[in-house]
Structures are given as C-alpha cells and as structure tokens.
Design a protein around this motif. Structure first.
Motif, mmCIF file in Angstrom:
data_model
loop_
_atom_site.group_PDB
_atom_site.id
_atom_site.type_symbol
_atom_site.label_atom_id
_atom_site.label_comp_id
_atom_site.label_asym_id
_atom_site.label_seq_id
_atom_site.Cartn_x
_atom_site.Cartn_y
_atom_site.Cartn_z
ATOM 1 N N ALA A 1 2.622 -7.455 -8.316
ATOM 2 C CA ALA A 1 2.989 -8.421 -7.742
ATOM 3 C C ALA A 1 3.200 -8.263 -6.288
ATOM 4 O O ALA A 1 2.888 -9.437 -5.526
ATOM 5 C CB ALA A 1 4.613 -8.594 -8.295
ATOM 6 N N GLY A 2 3.534 -7.111 -5.732
ATOM 7 C CA GLY A 2 3.486 -7.013 -4.358
ATOM 8 C C GLY A 2 2.188 -7.039 -3.809
ATOM 9 O O GLY A 2 1.949 -8.045 -2.740
ATOM 10 N N PHE A 3 0.998 -6.602 -4.224
ATOM 11 C CA PHE A 3 -0.366 -6.872 -3.966
ATOM 12 C C PHE A 3 -0.641 -8.411 -3.784
ATOM 13 O O PHE A 3 -1.339 -8.953 -2.911
ATOM 14 C CB PHE A 3 -1.491 -6.228 -4.702
ATOM 15 C CG PHE A 3 -1.644 -4.729 -4.450
ATOM 16 C CD1 PHE A 3 -1.514 -4.300 -3.286
ATOM 17 C CD2 PHE A 3 -1.737 -3.916 -5.564
ATOM 18 C CE1 PHE A 3 -1.622 -2.725 -2.829
ATOM 19 C CE2 PHE A 3 -1.779 -2.264 -5.359
ATOM 20 C CZ PHE A 3 -1.761 -1.787 -3.917
ATOM 21 N N CYS A 4 -0.445 -9.130 -4.972
ATOM 22 C CA CYS A 4 -0.819 -10.618 -5.030
ATOM 23 C C CYS A 4 -0.017 -11.262 -3.929
ATOM 24 O O CYS A 4 -0.508 -12.217 -3.425
ATOM 25 C CB CYS A 4 -0.193 -11.167 -6.500
ATOM 26 S SG CYS A 4 -1.411 -10.397 -7.842
ATOM 27 N N MET B 1 0.701 -1.137 -0.130
ATOM 28 C CA MET B 1 -0.200 0.048 0.096
ATOM 29 C C MET B 1 1.035 1.229 -0.094
ATOM 30 O O MET B 1 0.456 2.311 -0.596
ATOM 31 C CB MET B 1 -0.903 0.120 1.215
ATOM 32 C CG MET B 1 -2.157 -1.191 1.221
ATOM 33 S SD MET B 1 -3.154 -0.879 -0.299
ATOM 34 C CE MET B 1 -4.001 0.652 -0.020
ATOM 35 N N ASP B 2 1.944 1.072 0.738
ATOM 36 C CA ASP B 2 3.115 2.317 0.569
ATOM 37 C C ASP B 2 3.519 2.356 -0.706
ATOM 38 O O ASP B 2 3.879 3.853 -1.215
ATOM 39 C CB ASP B 2 4.077 2.198 1.639
ATOM 40 C CG ASP B 2 3.669 2.408 3.038
ATOM 41 O OD1 ASP B 2 2.666 3.243 3.073
ATOM 42 O OD2 ASP B 2 3.968 1.590 3.984
ATOM 43 N N ALA B 3 3.815 1.251 -1.293
ATOM 44 C CA ALA B 3 4.272 1.188 -2.614
ATOM 45 C C ALA B 3 3.276 1.928 -3.514
ATOM 46 O O ALA B 3 3.638 2.465 -4.598
ATOM 47 C CB ALA B 3 4.526 -0.231 -3.244
ATOM 48 N N LEU B 4 1.830 1.769 -3.273
ATOM 49 C CA LEU B 4 0.899 2.311 -4.195
ATOM 50 C C LEU B 4 1.051 3.769 -4.036
ATOM 51 O O LEU B 4 0.944 4.795 -5.182
ATOM 52 C CB LEU B 4 -0.531 1.748 -3.955
ATOM 53 C CG LEU B 4 -1.561 2.375 -4.668
ATOM 54 C CD1 LEU B 4 -1.446 1.906 -6.034
ATOM 55 C CD2 LEU B 4 -2.937 1.806 -4.134
#
Length: 867
Positions: free
Chosen positions: A216-219, A194-197
């Motif tokens: 990829a992080g979310f998954c 979420m921080d990456a978003l």
C-alpha cells in the motif's frame, strides 16, 4: 462473621446494586474503613462498575480518597490499575499511579500496569504521555517487555519521529512480528516505503500483514513496479496475496489518481478469480466507487453502481454515501436527490452523514446563492443539523468573506443548543486571519476563551499562517521559537490582548510546533527568497526529530523555481532522494514548471524520462507544461503528437491541453490545424461550452468571421449557453466584411433556438441591411429587437471586454449595451430615427430598459456591467 464471609457479603451487595453505581459506592464507603478494610477484588469490581457508566466518573475521586485513608492502600490501588475493561478514565488512572508511587516502602507497579496506562495514552494520541510513562517505568525499576516497547514504538511512529523510532527498534532486546509491522507502517505513513521494505527484509519470516502494508505504501508513492515485485515475491515464497492485498493496491492507486490502473486490477479480480485471484468484496467495490467519483469518472461510477445493485453490494448506507459524495462533487445535485429517494425505497435509512455530504458538497462550491439555498434546505426540517452541518455552512460563508453570515451561524448554533467544537472556531479563525482582519480574530479568540476552548496546535498554525500572509513573517518565526518552551502562551507576544486570552495550563504548554508549522514558515521564507533562513528552519525541524516529508522538499523546489534558480531546485530533488524521501509526480511537476518558465523544453523532456525510469507516471499537468513550452516557442507542430502520447499512456487531455494548442495554431494562422485540434477536443472532452468559446474567441481575434460563425452555430445546435461567447463581435465582423446575410441567418438561429441575448446585437445587421435597401428585413429585425427589449426577461450578459487584435476590427462600436447610448448614436441616422419613433410609444414610456432593470436589482446590474 469471619473476614472471608464479610468480603463475600460485600461483593454480593455490590453486585445486587450494580444497576445503581452511586448506591454501590455509598455502601462500599459505609461498610469499609481502616478497621474493616475491603478485599482488593471488591475494589476492582466497584471500579469497573463506576468506569462503565460515564455519569459515574465524577464519583471516582471519592473512591480514591477513601482507599488512600486505609492502612495499606497499595493492593487496592493496584486492583484499580489492573482492572480489565471498561477502562478507567486516563486522568483518574494517572492520579492513582501517582498516589501509588508516592507511598513509602511499596514496590513499584508491575509492568502490565504500566502497559495498560501506556496503551490508554496511545489510544488518546497522548504521545508525550507515552514517553513520560515509559521513563517512569524505567525509573521505578520495572522491566519493559516487548509489548511495552511496541507501544512506545507505535507512539513515536504516530508522532512522525521516525529516527528515534528506528533507534528504539534497533535497541529492542527482543522483537515480535508486531514490532516489525509497527515500524514498517510508520515508514509508509511518512512516505518512506523503501525503508519499510528494508524492515520487511529483516524479518525472520515474511508476514502477510506487513507485506500488505508495504505494498500500500508503494502504491501511494507511485512505486507500482516495486509493489508488483513484492507481490511476485510473496507468491514465490508461498504467501498468496489475499483480498486485503488487492484492496490496498486499488485504494492506493485511486488516491494517487491512477484510477485506470486500479480498475485493471479490479477487473482481473472479477474475471480471473479461477486463476487464484481473490474475488472482490464489499471493500473492493466501495474503494473502486470512490476512486471513480474522486476522478470525476461519473459514467464509469454509474456502471459500477449498477453492478453493485445486481450483486447485492449496494445495501449499506456507507456505500450509498460514497456514491452520493461523487454525485454532489461532480455537480449532479438532482441525481443525488433521486438517490436519497432510492435509499428510502430500498430500506436503507440515511444518516446524518448522508445529509451532511449534500450540505458540505454544495457549500464547497463557493457560490453565494448555493449557500443560501442549502441553508434553506437545512431549515426545512428534512434533516436535523449537527455541528458538522453548521460548520460546513460557516466554512462556505467564510470562503465568500461573509463574516456577518458566519457569525449568524454561530449564534444560531447557540440558540439550537448545538455547541461548536474547536474545528468550528478554527474555520472562522482561519478566515479572519487569512484576510488580515486581526481585530475580529482577537474577538473570536476571546469568545473561544469564554466558552472554555483552549488553543491547540491547529489554532496556532492558523495564526502563524495569517501572520505570514500579512507580511509579519519575523513575528511568526519569533512565536514558533517560543512555542517550544511556552506552548500557545507564545502568542502573547502579539500583544496584551492575546496574552489576556491565554492560560498557563498543561494543555497550552503541550502546544508545540509540528510539521505543518514548519512547512508554513519555510513556504513563506522561500516565497521571499530567504532560502538560507528556510534551510536553518529545516535543520531545526530535523533536530527536533520532526521528519520532513515530500511537501517540505516541494516547498523548496517551488521557491527556487519561482526565483529562477532551477539548478538549486534540481539539487533539492537529489538531496531528498538521498534522504530516503521519494519524490512524487507533484515534485517533478513543480520542477518542470520552473524549466517551462525558462522555455527549456529539453530539460522538461529529460525530467519526464527520469520520471518514467523511476516508475512515476506523468499526469496531464506534466504534459501540459511541455505542450505550453513548445507552443510558447512557436513549435505547436512538435506539441501536437503529445496528445496521442497521452492517450496511449491512458492520460486523458483536459481543456487546458486543447486550449494551448488551439491558441498556438491560430497565432501562426494555421487555422486548419486549430480546427482539427478543436474537433479532437470535442470527441475527448465532450460538448463543453468552454471549448466552443475558446474556438470562437480565437477565430474572432484573427478576423476569421465565417469560421467563428460556424463554431457558434455548432454550439447553438448543441444547446450550449452563449453568455461567454463573442457573438456580438462575430455579427459585427460579418457585417463589416459584407456578409450581412450570414449575420442575419445567425440572428434568426439565435431566435429560433429560444436564446435570450443582448438586443444591441441587432444593430450591425439593421445598419448593413438598411444600406442595401432591404427595408422589409430591416422592419422585421427592428420589431424583433423592440419585442426582445420589451420583454426584459433576463437578457444575456454582454460577452465581455473582447477586443480583436486586427486593427480593422479594433473598435467594437456595438459592444455598448446601454439603450440610451444606442438611441443617440450619430451614424445610421435614418434607421435610428425610425427606431426612436417606435420607442417613444410603448416601451419608451417606461424609460430606459436598463434603468428599469437597475431599479429592480442594483446588484445584478453592477455584476453584469463590471464583468
């Protein structure tokens, strides 16, 4: 000759001797001096020549000494540091930089020189050196550019220091797309997608690579809905997802165990490509294959392999290795050997990794006989063992606790000239410390020191974990405190024997605690209920700029739940969400386990609803916790519909799911419901021995001998091994309820199917038939019993310490499998006398069958008679 011609001639000589760097260096040293200095480009050419040949790296210090003897070495040092690839060894480059910085009245190196060194340090994961070089750059007065700051940002992210990385990012006067991508990837690796978003949202323009990273992080974190929303946003903004986008989603879903979701995406790529979806490529097939294999879905993987063969996607050794790994992990060694032959037939040459897959896979089974067989395979000459092969064998013996065999592997490595690496020693070190064999661990450390291996953070973590396991937690905490200033020298606090093995080197001082170190300490503190100290360690960890991950928070949740403090565990869950660390399915499973221990089904249901709201899919362990909670409260009927709910959510119930329900229904004497669950288990999990064994045991426990016999007969028809079945108790129970004919039929079925079983199983039937006066049947069974004992061909192991709960069947008088005891029983005197008479001739002349067997193999006898 003019100076320019001299420079040209020197460069020409160096080029003509490029095949022999040592000769080129001697010419350079001979033809250049303080009176006749070389041109900087000649120095640059020679340095590249020496750097290209690893065997010539030892000559570089001679070149540096010669350059420093020149009246003005600065342009030559800059030429060295500015030379293009092949890159100079990092240690030599640092020496050249220090020499340049020590020269008086010389301007500082330009920023590109520092950038080269920073990049080299980053590529070698020398994150502390990146920071040091960056500080030196600032002190020198050089101006860092975007590339410089990006390298620092990447080093901080790789070290997990995300808070400092964010501060560096925010302070950057200028950023490019790489800056945003580096920080987003760092957040994703830290489990903070979420921080990456948020980083992605702050970009001036959406970037495909950064989008793929965040997806990829979310998954990976199970945030599938967030991933889907980002994909839709990409399409809305005119950025078409490519095959990398889909591969990232499939890979992450497979790693999270959501293989069916991944396959749905894979299938869409195959069938709906005309709608704009990218076609699967080699990576897609390989990732999907690994996903099936890791999930144990071998049949699905086999179908995919056939598709890959037809489509030309099974042509690389890497693809074969993935399939080979899946077969070995799922116990299909024979099929793996067939695959090796197929590779050779198809012209795909197996590599060392191919053979190591088989060796490592078999060794991790932890079976002593398997390890010896694998060692024989290694020595057969089929493969050339390397350090990975030997380390796998060593690890297997360590898992068995067989230190002698592990040391033998080390000695064999030395004889074969295969040098162990640090990981090899750490494997053995971990085994010794885990078992509390500290003296042997010290000897191993001494051996490592003799071989020139220095301790690293992984070694220190092994010792700290060993101290925690052996009730020396305070000592472990003291060592961790000392590591910040002393590195691995802090291990000297364990005693003089350790201090003598350690050296005061720069490498030892870089040995600082990491996330694993703190995780080990906090886990041990939580297990002992020392939660305040664990919290202090968490704060210390954050203060050292080491970001806690979900594993750290899970440690606290598990600890609180283990001590019955579920309310505190819930607070940890809420706190980790506030800190931006997303809980995983494991986090919720730990919390659900805590409420299950308190028999609080209502809270479990609430947590499962919360999981679904947050896009975290429950797994089979989650449902099993709820099933167990209902069953323990006598609410098996309420647990039964959960099986259908699991299947609707594409979660396949496992053996534990059915075991809980079968036991619960049998406990409430609802045997028809237990039978329905058993039938469902066979259709869901397949004809597994453990399922038949569970059903037979439960029915026998409650004296349901006919139903137990039916379940056993089904197992026999399916050719299932019965060594874990209570078949003797079933036979005895049938005889006690005057169903000797059924028991006789069961014995005949065992013999017809070719099963070897304990001859003591004949006795109840012989007794019962003898009482009924069926002399002919008694004679037949007596002959069969004697023949079976006479063969002595590996009788089935007795079925264990099964004791029915029914008082009527509370004592199993036929469970004893020692023939000497059987022949001296007090009951059924006439039958026993008859059998004894026969035993005195033939088999009886050789003595007791188990005595004979014990002489042949004492180890097997002990194993069989101790359960």
């Amino acid at each position: 000759m003019s100076s320019s011609l001299t420079a040209a001639n020197l460069l020409g000589l160096l080029r003509r001797n490029a095949a022999s760097p040592a000769v080129a260096l001697r010419l350079f040293l001979h033809l250049t001096s303080a009176a006749s200095p070389p041109a900087p480009h000649s120095t640059s050419f020679l340095s590249r020549l020496l750097a290209a040949d690893p065997s010539s790296h030892a000559l570089l210090p001679s070149l540096l000494r010669h350059l420093l003897s020149l009246p003005d070495p600065s342009p030559h040092l800059l030429a060295l540091l500015s030379s293009s690839s092949p890159r100079l060894p990092l240690g030599f480059s640092l020496s050249a930089l220090r020499s340049l910085r020590a020269l008086p009245s010389v301007p500082p190196p330009p920023t590109p020189v520092y950038n080269r060194l920073l990049l080299a340090a980053l590529q070698e994961s020398r994150f502390d050196l990146v920071e040091s070089l960056y500080k030196d750059l600032l002190l020198s007065g050089a101006a860092p550019d975007v590339f410089t700051r990006n390298i620092l940002l990447q080093a901080l992210c790789a070290a997990g220091r995300m808070e400092l990385a964010r501060r560096v990012f925010d302070a950057m006067p200028a950023r490019n797309e790489f800056s945003f991508g580096i920080l987003a990837r760092g957040y994703c690796r830290a489990g903070r997608s979420m921080d990456a978003l948020g980083v992605l949202n702050s970009m001036p323009r959406v970037n495909l690579v950064v989008c793929n990273t965040v997806i990829a992080g979310f998954c990976r974190e199970g945030l599938v809905d967030e991933a889907e929303r980002l994909v839709e946003r990409m399409r809305y903004q005119g950025l078409d997802p490519n095959v990398v986008t889909f591969n990232a989603r499939i890979s992450a879903l497979c790693k999270a165990g959501r293989v069916l979701d991944a396959y749905r995406i894979f299938n869409d790529m195959q069938e709906n490509w005309e709608k704009g979806l990218p076609r699967p490529d080699q990576v897609t097939f390989d990732v999907m294959l690994s996903g099936f294999c890791d999930a144990g879905m071998v049949d699905e993987a086999r179908v995919l392999v056939d598709i890959m063969r037809c489509g030309g996607f099974l042509r690389r050794v890497e693809s074969y290795n993935r399939w080979l790994t899946g077969l070995v992990r799922n116990g299909m060694v024979g099929e793996a050997q067939e695959l090796l032959r197929e590779m050779t037939h198809e012209g795909v040459q197996p590599n060392s990794y191919t053979y190591n897959i088989i060796v490592d896979g078999l060794c991790k089974e932890g079976k002593a006989f398997d390890v010896r067989k694998v060692e024989d395979f290694v020595k057969s000459g089929v493969m050339t063992p390397d350090v990975v092969t030997y380390t796998s064998l060593l690890h297997a013996y360590c898992l068995e606790g067989n230190a002698a065999a592990a040391n033998r592997i080390l000695d064999e490595m030395a004889q074969k000239g295969c040098a162990p690496n640090s990981f090899t020693y750490n494997v053995l070190l971990q085994s010794l410390w885990k078992d509390g064999r500290i003296t042997e661990g010290e000897r191993l450390l001494e051996r490592m020191s003799e071989k020139g291996y220095s301790l690293d953070t992984a070694s220190c973590n092994i010792i700290i974990d060993g101290l925690c396991r052996n009730n020396k937690l305070d000592m472990a905490m003291d060592i961790v405190d000392g590591m910040w200033n002393e590195g691995c020298l802090a291990l000297g606090r364990l005693g003089y024997s350790f201090l003598s093995l350690l050296t005061d080197s720069s490498s030892s001082k870089r040995c600082h605690p990491d996330r694993v170190t703190y995780s080990t300490l906090m886990s041990a503190l939580c297990k002992e209920g020392r939660f305040d100290e664990a919290k202090n360690k968490l704060l210390e960890m954050i203060g050292k700029d080491i970001s806690p991950d979900s594993v750290i928070y899970d440690t606290f949740i598990h600890g609180y739940c283990k001590h019955g403090k579920t309310s505190h565990a819930v607070k940890v869950l809420r706190d980790m969400e506030k800190k931006g660390c997303k809980p995983s399915v494991r986090t919720y499973n730990l919390l659900i386990w805590g409420f299950r221990e308190k028999h609080n089904s209502d809270e479990i249901i609430k947590l499962m609803s919360e999981m679904k709201e947050k896009g975290i899919c429950p797994n089979v362990m989650t449902y099993n916790s709820l099933i167990k909670s209902f069953c323990e409260r006598g609410m098996a009927n309420k647990a039964l519909p959960l099986l259908d709910e699991m299947l609707q959510n594409e979660i396949v119930p496992n053996v534990t799911s059915f075991d809980l329900l079968i036991k619960a229904f049998c406990k409430t004497t609802d045997f028809s419901a237990a039978q329905r669950v058993f039938d469902a288990s066979l259709s869901t999990c397949g004809q597994k021995e453990v399922l038949y064994s569970i059903m037979c045991t439960q029915l026998s426990t409650y004296g349901r001998w006919i139903e137990a016999m039916n379940a056993l007969e089904m197992a026999l028809e399916s050719r299932i091994s019965i060594h874990r079945f209570p078949y003797k108790q079933i036979i005895e129970g049938l005889c006690e309820v005057e169903e000797a004919d059924h028991a006789y039929r069961l014995l005949k079925l065992l013999m017809v199917k070719g099963y070897s079983f304990d001859p003591a199983a004949f006795m109840p039937v012989i007794d019962a038939l003898s009482e009924k006066g069926k002399k002919q049947d008694v004679d037949v069974l007596s002959e069969k019993m004697m023949e079976m004992a006479e063969r002595d061909d590996g009788l089935a192991v007795p079925s264990g310490k099964f004791k029915p709960r029914s008082q009527r069947h509370g004592q199993d008088k036929y469970a004893e499998s020692d023939w000497h005891a059987l022949l001296h029983r007090d009951d059924s005197a006439r039958t026993i006398l008859k059998i004894t008479k026969r035993v005195k001739t033939g088999w009886g002349q050789r003595g007791n069958v188990y005595e004979n067997k014990q002489q042949q193999n004492d180890d097997i006898y002990v194993l069989e008679n101790t359960g």
